[in-house]
Enzyme design. Structure first.
Site, PDB file in Angstrom:
ATOM      1  N   TYR A   1     -10.526  -9.728 -38.526  1.00 46.53           N
ATOM      2  CA  TYR A   1      -9.165 -10.072 -38.939  1.00 46.53           C
ATOM      3  C   TYR A   1      -8.941 -11.584 -38.918  1.00 46.53           C
ATOM      4  O   TYR A   1      -8.121 -12.103 -39.676  1.00 46.53           O
ATOM      5  CB  TYR A   1      -8.142  -9.439 -37.991  1.00 46.53           C
ATOM      6  CG  TYR A   1      -7.733  -8.036 -38.347  1.00 46.53           C
ATOM      7  CD1 TYR A   1      -8.667  -7.030 -38.513  1.00 46.53           C
ATOM      8  CD2 TYR A   1      -6.388  -7.716 -38.506  1.00 46.53           C
ATOM      9  CE1 TYR A   1      -8.279  -5.744 -38.815  1.00 46.53           C
ATOM     10  CE2 TYR A   1      -5.984  -6.433 -38.806  1.00 46.53           C
ATOM     11  CZ  TYR A   1      -6.936  -5.447 -38.962  1.00 46.53           C
ATOM     12  OH  TYR A   1      -6.537  -4.173 -39.264  1.00 46.53           O
TER      13      TYR A   1
ATOM     14  N   LYS B   1     -20.432  -0.919 -33.582  1.00 42.75           N
ATOM     15  CA  LYS B   1     -21.369  -0.620 -34.669  1.00 42.75           C
ATOM     16  C   LYS B   1     -22.610  -1.479 -34.417  1.00 42.75           C
ATOM     17  O   LYS B   1     -23.045  -2.280 -35.253  1.00 42.75           O
ATOM     18  CB  LYS B   1     -20.699  -0.933 -36.027  1.00 42.75           C
ATOM     19  CG  LYS B   1     -21.498  -0.539 -37.245  1.00 42.75           C
ATOM     20  CD  LYS B   1     -21.517   0.959 -37.532  1.00 42.75           C
ATOM     21  CE  LYS B   1     -22.454   1.274 -38.679  1.00 42.75           C
ATOM     22  NZ  LYS B   1     -22.660   2.712 -38.895  1.00 42.75           N
TER      23      LYS B   1
ATOM     24  N   ASP C   1     -18.801   5.275 -36.502  1.00 40.25           N
ATOM     25  CA  ASP C   1     -18.786   6.355 -37.503  1.00 40.25           C
ATOM     26  C   ASP C   1     -18.806   7.722 -36.813  1.00 40.25           C
ATOM     27  O   ASP C   1     -18.060   8.636 -37.179  1.00 40.25           O
ATOM     28  CB  ASP C   1     -19.924   6.201 -38.528  1.00 40.25           C
ATOM     29  CG  ASP C   1     -21.272   5.849 -37.919  1.00 40.25           C
ATOM     30  OD1 ASP C   1     -21.337   5.639 -36.689  1.00 40.25           O
ATOM     31  OD2 ASP C   1     -22.271   5.787 -38.665  1.00 40.25           O
TER      32      ASP C   1
ATOM     33  N   ASP D   1      -7.894  -0.301 -35.426  1.00 39.75           N
ATOM     34  CA  ASP D   1      -6.851  -0.067 -36.430  1.00 39.75           C
ATOM     35  C   ASP D   1      -7.103   1.265 -37.131  1.00 39.75           C
ATOM     36  O   ASP D   1      -6.210   2.120 -37.237  1.00 39.75           O
ATOM     37  CB  ASP D   1      -6.873  -1.221 -37.449  1.00 39.75           C
ATOM     38  CG  ASP D   1      -5.845  -1.044 -38.551  1.00 39.75           C
ATOM     39  OD1 ASP D   1      -4.703  -0.680 -38.230  1.00 39.75           O
ATOM     40  OD2 ASP D   1      -6.193  -1.260 -39.723  1.00 39.75           O
TER      41      ASP D   1
ATOM     42  N   ASP E   1      -5.109   5.286 -36.564  1.00 45.08           N
ATOM     43  CA  ASP E   1      -4.390   6.004 -37.638  1.00 45.08           C
ATOM     44  C   ASP E   1      -5.000   7.400 -37.805  1.00 45.08           C
ATOM     45  O   ASP E   1      -4.289   8.390 -37.986  1.00 45.08           O
ATOM     46  CB  ASP E   1      -4.486   5.249 -38.977  1.00 45.08           C
ATOM     47  CG  ASP E   1      -3.269   4.350 -39.237  1.00 45.08           C
ATOM     48  OD1 ASP E   1      -2.719   3.799 -38.261  1.00 45.08           O
ATOM     49  OD2 ASP E   1      -2.871   4.189 -40.410  1.00 45.08           O
TER      50      ASP E   1
END
Ligand SMILES: NC(=O)c1ccc[n+]([C@@H]2O[C@H](COP(=O)([O-])OP(=O)(O)OC[C@H]3O[C@@H](n4cnc5c(N)ncnc54)[C@H](O)[C@@H]3O)[C@@H](O)[C@H]2O)c1
Ligand SMILES: CC(C)[C@H](C(=O)O)[C@@H](O)C(=O)O
Ligand SMILES: [Mg+2]
Length: 359
Positions: free
Chosen positions: A141, A190, A223, A247, A251
């Site tokens: 970000y 990751k 993942d 983020d 959601d």
């Protein structure tokens, strides 16, 4: 106690839901004999419209002097022009960075009566109670970005960086929280692909081994985490992860308790005021219709009382009032799966919480 609360309603449904949270806070103040000093300031698209800047200096100054900040949401199609000089979202990223709010706490907790509001099977979502720590002021970000070239050769980049210090502070905060809960921490990265994730994994493992040997610790690739979350959510307690992974995963996780409209968050730094907000956005598809679920913002207000203003009993009272209206069967349309005929409006839901606080 600094009882000044800065309200940043923002765009879309932001003003509608912040108003309900303000009414709830005013009722709590009345019941417990406090006075909150509310002031409203500009952020996001409305700030661009009125000042040309998604985060005017007056808003930053007000936030710095506040006991706490309650934000609605920013953004919307009106400001989506890719060639625009600035965007509403830039205001939100900047206030998080300016105030050093590196830790974003996102509790994912199911209210038992809402098991049928989830699109997932009730036996899967039962017992969901996860606390995400999303790193909020670093990672991709805030990485260097740019564009170059033209035609088929035009390209764009945004880099992802994490420093040892950034990883240590968020992992420590998450591990402390785990000690107060079920003593389990999962770090999500990751590391099989990304260099910053490899640093994240190494630093997190060191912090856990040296400072929190009593906390049960594991790592999961992002993942696979996306899958585990909707397959066996009750096995997770505290989860720590980077900015973008947090983020997206939260959601996704909102479908466990049934709606984005139920999830609050707290953004905290080492000191200074915290910023509290629902995790959802400005919901342009329902803005102005009076049907947005205000409970995420009302629950964010409860987190604000607990974490920034030291008012735990008052926070408990709000959370109990929310639980009670759900038990009574009140559902905004996002929660009323299959039976929209009985759904209530934003104002009716807010008023019901206020009424519970009065009784
Ligand atoms: N913190 C923030 O201010 C924030 C967070 C996320 C997105 N955004 C911005 O919001 C805008 C819209 O983004 P989006 O549509 O992808 O995401 P969104 O979170 O606004 O909406 C996604 C879906 O969830 C529903 N929803 C969200 N909140 C709800 C609520 N309280 N009650 C009932 N339904 C609700 C919406 O109607 C929509 O169908 C974009 O400009 C985005 O950048 C802002
Ligand atoms: C609007 C956007 C900048 C923001 C983010 O990505 O952090 C939002 O999605 C959130 O989750 O608060
Ligand atoms: Mg988001």
């Amino acid at each position: 106690m600094n009882s000044s609360i800065v309200l940043l309603p923002g765009d879309g449904i932001g003003p509608e839901i912040v108003e309900q949270a303000r009414l709830v806070l005013a009722k709590v103040a009345e019941r417990f004999g406090h006075t909150f000093d509310f002031s409203s300031h500009l952020i996001g698209g409305i700030a661009i419209d009125e000042t040309g800047d998604p985060l005017p200096q007056a808003t930053v100054d007000a936030c710095r002097g506040a006991g706490a900040i309650l934000l609605g949401a920013v953004g919307g199609p009106k400001w989506d022009d890719p060639s625009a000089k600035t965007r509403p979202e830039a205001g939100l990223l900047k206030i998080r960075k300016e105030l050093g709010l590196f830790a974003n706490l996102r509790p994912i907790k199911l209210f038992d009566e809402l098991a049928d509001a989830s699109p997932l099977r009730a036996d899967i979502v039962k017992g969901t109670d996860i606390l995400f720590f999303r790193e909020l002021t670093g990672g991709i970000y805030f990485g260097e970005s740019g564009t170059s070239g033209s035609g088929e050769e035009e390209s764009a980049y945004q880099s992802m960086t994490y420093s040892v210090g950034e990883v240590k502070r968020i992992v420590r905060m998450a591990a402390q929280a785990a000690r107060g809960r079920s003593n389990r921490l999962t770090s999500v990265d990751k590391a099989n692909v990304l260099e910053p994730s490899r640093l994240w994994r190494r630093v997190a493992a060191d912090v856990m081994a040296n400072e929190f040997p009593d906390v049960q610790y594991d790592v999961v690739l992002v993942d696979a985490m996306a899958m585990h979350l909707i397959n066996r959510p009750s096995e997770f307690d505290v989860v720590v992860t980077g900015n973008m992974f947090g983020d997206i995963l939260t959601d996704e996780a909102s479908m466990l308790p049934g709606s984005l409209g139920m999830l609050p968050s707290a953004s905290l730094g080492d000191d200074g005021p915290g910023l509290y907000e629902p995790i959802h956005g400005s919901a342009p598809d329902i803005a102005g219709k009076g049907i947005a679920n205000p409970l995420a913002t009302i629950l964010a207000a409860a987190m604000m009382l607990r974490h920034s203003l030291g008012l735990a009993d008052e926070a408990d009272a709000i959370e109990k009032a929310v639980a009670a209206v759900i038990t009574d069967g009140l559902r905004t349309p996002d929660l009323a799966r299959g039976d929209q005929s009985k759904s209530v409006s934003t104002e009716e839901m807010g008023a019901a919480v206020v009424a519970k606080l009065a009784s």
